[in-house]
Design an enzyme around this catalytic site. Structure first.
Site, PDB file in Angstrom:
ATOM      1  N   GLU A   1      67.058  62.585  44.234  1.00 56.67           N
ATOM      2  CA  GLU A   1      65.714  62.500  44.826  1.00 56.67           C
ATOM      3  C   GLU A   1      64.803  63.601  44.284  1.00 56.67           C
ATOM      4  OE1 GLU A   1      65.599  62.837  49.119  1.00 56.67           O
ATOM      5  OE2 GLU A   1      63.452  62.460  49.184  1.00 56.67           O
TER       6      GLU A   1
ATOM      7  N   LYS B   1      65.927  58.067  43.947  1.00 62.27           N
ATOM      8  CA  LYS B   1      65.049  58.019  45.134  1.00 62.27           C
ATOM      9  C   LYS B   1      63.771  58.789  44.825  1.00 62.27           C
ATOM     10  CE  LYS B   1      64.866  59.307  50.018  1.00 62.27           C
ATOM     11  NZ  LYS B   1      65.572  59.270  51.293  1.00 62.27           N
TER      12      LYS B   1
HETATM   13  P1  13P Z   1      60.830  60.131  54.304  1.00 64.26           P
HETATM   14  O1  13P Z   1      60.966  58.650  54.028  1.00 64.26           O
HETATM   15  O2  13P Z   1      60.432  60.445  55.710  1.00 64.26           O
HETATM   16  O3  13P Z   1      60.073  60.858  53.250  1.00 64.26           O
HETATM   17  O4  13P Z   1      62.310  60.705  54.259  1.00 64.26           O
HETATM   18  C1  13P Z   1      63.141  60.318  53.254  1.00 64.26           C
HETATM   19  C2  13P Z   1      64.046  61.421  52.922  1.00 64.26           C
HETATM   20  O5  13P Z   1      65.234  61.298  53.005  1.00 64.26           O
HETATM   21  C3  13P Z   1      63.456  62.678  52.440  1.00 64.26           C
HETATM   22  O6  13P Z   1      64.445  63.473  51.877  1.00 64.26           O
END
Ligand code: 13P
Length: 337
Positions: free
Chosen positions: A177, A219
């Site tokens: 991510e 992500k």
């Molecule tokens: P949000 O969809 O609230 O941004 O959270 C996703 C997430 O796991 C952030 O690390």
């Protein structure tokens, strides 16, 4: 369906429009969410809330994976079933956040470097033993005066690649991510530029580390205007620019891309995802890994009260279904009524 290999796990999570429920808020973050509805955050209230979410009807068929915080992976329901088994019974795979938060970056105190590589292999082996099938690590990139710096991108993307390598050695799928934050008054083109720089560095580092991309999920943020920008891009522009960015930087052997919601409203997150899937023309599954955009309506309906649980579960079920439809390009606003 057998779910033994990294490829099978990754493909399952995003199969048929399924996506990920991000429920891995650390205790301080969960405390902030609970403060907003006047509920005290304790080990038991966090368990009750998450047990309620995981028992929702609409988990089935719409949610392929749930990301948990360490505490939750070890908890059992009020009647003694492990939350891991509740999730599996709903046809979803349990995952675990393995990063350990942010520290200021050396020489760039306004930027951060995500921590948690030390001892990661041991922690991963334990998590695998507790039933986790996949993991998450979040890097945070800011847009602003002189930001993101090259150093912030290089060090954070290298850490993501180092994390991914260790996780795959423990037989779990890494969700990588790289979040370019929405906060700020920047333009959508600045977001595009920062997002491209991050993804380019990330896939270089993953390749250098010989990470198996077919057993990895990305992500990312969507390419949007900053949340404080007076000039907000339309749904179509966000969809087009996000796809342009991903198509130029993400190899096609990656099975799935699951967006974070990052502070977008629940409806915008769904509308953007749907618009991209209606455009099409890519090999990966394009789906969701939403935290706030899936949970916010359920949290507001719950308010910590037993009698509100059915309404809260209905709210989560609805958002899960809407996002599954969006991941198939089959959503329309009229379904929200
Ligand atoms: P949000 O969809 O609230 O941004 O959270 C996703 C997430 O796991 C952030 O690390």
């Amino acid at each position: 369906m057998s779910l033994d290999t990294l490829e099978e796990i990754a493909n399952y999570i995003v199969s048929d429009g399924k996506g990920i429920l991000a429920a891995d808020e650390s205790n301080p973050t969960c405390g902030k969410r609970f403060d907003s509805i006047g509920v005290e955050s304790t080990e038991t209230s966090r368990r009750d809330y998450r047990e309620m979410l995981f028992r929702s009807e609409g988990m089935k068929g719409n949610i392929g994976g749930v990301i948990l915080f360490d505490e939750t992976l070890r908890q059992s329901s009020e009647d003694g079933v492990s939350l891991v088994n509740l999730i599996l019974d709903q046809g979803a795979l349990p995952g675990i956040k393995v990063d350990q938060g942010l520290q200021p970056l050396d020489g760039h105190p306004e930027e951060t470097l995500t921590q948690g590589l030390e001892g990661l292999g041991h922690r991963c082996d334990e998590y695998f033993g507790l039933g986790a099938k996949f993991t998450k690590w979040r890097a945070v990139i800011k847009i602003g005066d002189g930001m993101p710096s090259d150093q912030s991108i290089e060090e954070n993307m290298q850490a993501l690649a180092d994390y991914a390598k260790v996780v795959q050695q423990s037989n779990m799928v890494p969700v990588v991510e790289p979040e370019v934050l929405m906060e700020g008054d920047h333009t959508i083109d600045q977001c595009m530029d920062a997002s491209k720089r991050c993804l380019n560095a990330l896939f270089n580092s993953l390749e250098k580390n010989q990470v198996n991309l077919a057993g990895t999920i990305l992500k990312p943020n969507m390419v949007t205007s900053g949340s404080l920008s007076a000039n907000q891009a339309s749904i179509d522009e966000v969809a087009e620019k996000t796809l342009e960015c991903l198509k130029s930087e993400v190899p096609s052997d990656l099975p799935g891309i699951t967006f974070l919601s990052g502070g977008q409203s629940d409806l915008s997150s769904t509308a953007h995802l749907d618009a991209m899937n209606k455009i099409g023309g890519f090999d990966w599954k394009l789906s969701f890994s939403y935290g706030r955009a899936l949970q916010q309506p359920a949290l507001k309906a719950w308010l910590g009260k037993e009698e509100n649980k059915p309404a809260a579960q209905a709210a989560l079920s609805h958002r899960a279904l809407m996002n599954k439809l969006a991941a198939r390009g089959e959503w329309s606003e009229s379904l929200e009524k």
